[in-house]
Design an enzyme around this catalytic site. Structure first.
Site, PDB file in Angstrom:
ATOM      1  N   THR A 118       0.830  -0.960  -0.042  1.00 22.46           N
ATOM      2  CA  THR A 118       0.178  -0.053  -0.197  1.00 22.46           C
ATOM      3  C   THR A 118       0.834   1.401   0.003  1.00 22.46           C
ATOM      4  OG1 THR A 118      -1.579   1.276   1.517  1.00 22.46           O
ATOM      5  CG2 THR A 118      -0.116  -0.204   2.483  1.00 22.46           C
ATOM      6  N   TYR A 142      -1.839   0.213  10.383  1.00 21.55           N
ATOM      7  CA  TYR A 142      -2.170  -0.608   9.082  1.00 21.55           C
ATOM      8  C   TYR A 142      -1.029  -0.328   8.102  1.00 21.55           C
ATOM      9  CZ  TYR A 142      -3.779  -1.218   4.038  1.00 21.55           C
ATOM     10  OH  TYR A 142      -3.652  -1.692   3.005  1.00 21.55           O
TER      11      TYR A 142
HETATM   12  N1  UFG Z   1     -13.190  10.909   2.173  1.00 26.21           N
HETATM   13  C1  UFG Z   1     -14.338  12.153   2.378  1.00 26.21           C
HETATM   14  N2  UFG Z   1     -15.338  11.635   2.848  1.00 26.21           N
HETATM   15  C2  UFG Z   1     -15.713  10.453   3.208  1.00 26.21           C
HETATM   16  C3  UFG Z   1     -14.815   9.389   2.769  1.00 26.21           C
HETATM   17  C4  UFG Z   1     -13.335   9.896   2.414  1.00 26.21           C
HETATM   18  O1  UFG Z   1     -13.797  13.159   2.195  1.00 26.21           O
HETATM   19  O2  UFG Z   1     -16.818  10.046   3.638  1.00 26.21           O
HETATM   20  C5  UFG Z   1     -11.844  11.654   1.523  1.00 26.21           C
HETATM   21  C6  UFG Z   1     -10.602  11.309   2.395  1.00 26.21           C
HETATM   22  O3  UFG Z   1     -10.660  12.241   3.287  1.00 26.21           O
HETATM   23  C7  UFG Z   1      -9.650  11.033   1.444  1.00 26.21           C
HETATM   24  C8  UFG Z   1     -10.339  10.595   0.149  1.00 26.21           C
HETATM   25  O4  UFG Z   1     -11.581  11.009   0.535  1.00 26.21           O
HETATM   26  O5  UFG Z   1      -9.119  12.181   1.206  1.00 26.21           O
HETATM   27  C9  UFG Z   1     -10.092   8.890  -0.151  1.00 26.21           C
HETATM   28  O6  UFG Z   1     -10.425   8.204   1.338  1.00 26.21           O
HETATM   29  P1  UFG Z   1     -10.694   6.810   1.266  1.00 26.21           P
HETATM   30  O7  UFG Z   1     -10.992   6.473   2.646  1.00 26.21           O
HETATM   31  O8  UFG Z   1     -11.283   6.319   0.058  1.00 26.21           O
HETATM   32  O9  UFG Z   1      -9.234   6.068   0.841  1.00 26.21           O
HETATM   33  P2  UFG Z   1      -8.046   6.655   1.653  1.00 26.21           P
HETATM   34  O10 UFG Z   1      -6.971   7.589   0.756  1.00 26.21           O
HETATM   35  O11 UFG Z   1      -8.059   7.143   3.089  1.00 26.21           O
HETATM   36  O12 UFG Z   1      -7.029   5.228   1.805  1.00 26.21           O
HETATM   37  C10 UFG Z   1      -6.679   4.306   0.783  1.00 26.21           C
HETATM   38  C11 UFG Z   1      -7.084   2.725   1.081  1.00 26.21           C
HETATM   39  C12 UFG Z   1      -6.193   2.517   2.352  1.00 26.21           C
HETATM   40  C13 UFG Z   1      -4.793   2.733   2.039  1.00 26.21           C
HETATM   41  C14 UFG Z   1      -4.475   4.385   1.817  1.00 26.21           C
HETATM   42  C15 UFG Z   1      -3.343   4.305   1.338  1.00 26.21           C
HETATM   43  O13 UFG Z   1      -8.346   2.686   1.509  1.00 26.21           O
HETATM   44  O14 UFG Z   1      -6.271   1.225   2.556  1.00 26.21           O
HETATM   45  O15 UFG Z   1      -5.525   4.575   0.596  1.00 26.21           O
HETATM   46  O16 UFG Z   1      -2.806   5.432   0.559  1.00 26.21           O
HETATM   47  F1  UFG Z   1      -3.989   2.667   3.490  1.00 26.21           F
END
Ligand code: UFG
Length: 322
Positions: A118, A142
């Site tokens: 990741t 994680y």
């Molecule tokens: N976001 C919102 N509202 C929501 C959900 C997410 O604004 O309800 C934003 C988050 O703040 C982030 C973006 O949308 O900026 C993407 O969020 P996700 O939760 O979809 O994904 P992440 O980037 O947090 O996480 C992903 C994977 C993880 C991994 C990570 C590593 O899901 O498993 O990328 O880069 F660790």
């Protein structure tokens, strides 16, 4: 080389898309999944063994019975927030169970290992796009659990000749364009499915986690990579390991989309109004995560085919409405 591949976590989102891609290229994927997050309905392209990678006796049975020539290891917990609250379960399931798999491989003479890593291994990036030699300092359990496995792989490679390729995913998105499988997390925490749910059911709102980041529109930028492009990279990694290795490569498009851009694209795809709620920042979210994908191109000959975020979202929307 025989074409039976053990796929741990093959009933999950990226795992099931990879099983489909394996079968299309003449491999037999044998899924090992405890179905804690995966789905039996997603296992369509080879046998399913229900069980846990923490069960060494079961692993011995599976290796003896199927004699896989390689392992693609997806089985893991993925929720960053849960990892902060329950670190022990992440170290046990993501790190200790992977050690079990590596030891079982060694005992059974299986040498090729493709690992689901990741972008979280980099932590808060110092520069973007992120190259593979960027310092690794995860900011949650994680990320550390995946980092630890990458370290184990280096040592197994040196000591025992284990051939590995660690694939550092950015944000997996989309679904099988043929609609056979797609994303189905419970609870769902990922942006695109949550935005599409809010489009489908206005009673469910979507919160934007922060609008004061140092990005063009103030919302976080992520690199959304189509799940079928991820699946393709796993098969290329297996083939690469026939006579190369080790390697650790980023899998992303090399372009980023902000949260607001994702919502705009979802409006265009669905034709529905989506009214987000502006919320506070989510702790631990870096402003921008974008992959430099040159190395995956060089080593694996991998080029993502789905570069239009609207197409990726349209596949997720079709899956949600199947
Ligand atoms: N976001 C919102 N509202 C929501 C959900 C997410 O604004 O309800 C934003 C988050 O703040 C982030 C973006 O949308 O900026 C993407 O969020 P996700 O939760 O979809 O994904 P992440 O980037 O947090 O996480 C992903 C994977 C993880 C991994 C990570 C590593 O899901 O498993 O990328 O880069 F660790």
């Amino acid at each position: 080389m025989n074409k039976t591949i053990l796929v741990t976590g093959g009933a999950g989102y990226i795992g099931s898309h990879t099983c489909k891609a394996l079968a299309a290229r003449g491999y037999t994927p044998v899924t090992l999944d405890n179905l804690s997050n995966g789905h039996e309905w997603a296992v369509k392209w080879g046998p399913l063994v229900k069980g846990d990678t923490g069960d060494r006796a079961l692993l011995d049975d599976v290796f003896a019975r199927y004699r896989p020539s390689g392992v693609i290891h997806f089985a893991a917990f993925i929720e960053v927030g849960v990892s902060v609250r329950e670190p022990g379960s992440f170290y046990r399931n993501n790190a200790c169970s992977t050690l079990n798999v590596l030891e079982a491989m060694r005992a059974h003479g299986c040498e090729r290992f493709v690992f689901s890593s990741t972008a979280a291994v980099y932590g808060t990036p110092r520069q973007v796009p992120i190259t593979e030699d960027h310092p690794q300092w995860p900011i949650n359990p994680y990320g550390w659990s995946k980092f630890m496995v990458e370290r184990m792989l280096e040592d197994f490679g040196r000591a025992h000749g284990t051939r590995f390729c660690a694939l550092r995913y950015f944000n997996a998105a989309g679904a099988d364009p043929e609609g056979e499988i797609g994303e189905a997390h419970d609870p769902e925490s990922h942006l695109i499915p949550l935005v599409l749910r809010a489009a489908k059911d206005p009673a469910r709102s979507i919160s934007i986690f922060g609008t004061d980041y140092d990005t063009p529109d103030g919302t976080c930028v992520r690199d959304y990579i189509h799940v079928c492009d991820l699946a393709d990279a796993h098969i290329r990694a297996l083939q690469f390991l026939e006579d190369h290795g080790p390697a650790a490569v980023n899998l992303g498009t090399g372009a980023g989309n902000s949260v607001k851009e994702i919502i705009d694209a979802a409006r265009a795809v669905t034709g529905l109004p989506i009214e987000p709620v502006i919320g506070p920042r989510r702790p631990g979210d870096p402003a921008r995560l974008v992959a430099d994908r040159a190395l995956a191109g060089e080593l694996l000959g991998w080029t993502p085919q789905h570069l239009d975020i609207r197409e990726t979202i349209a596949h997720a929307w079709a899956w949600m409405n199947r």
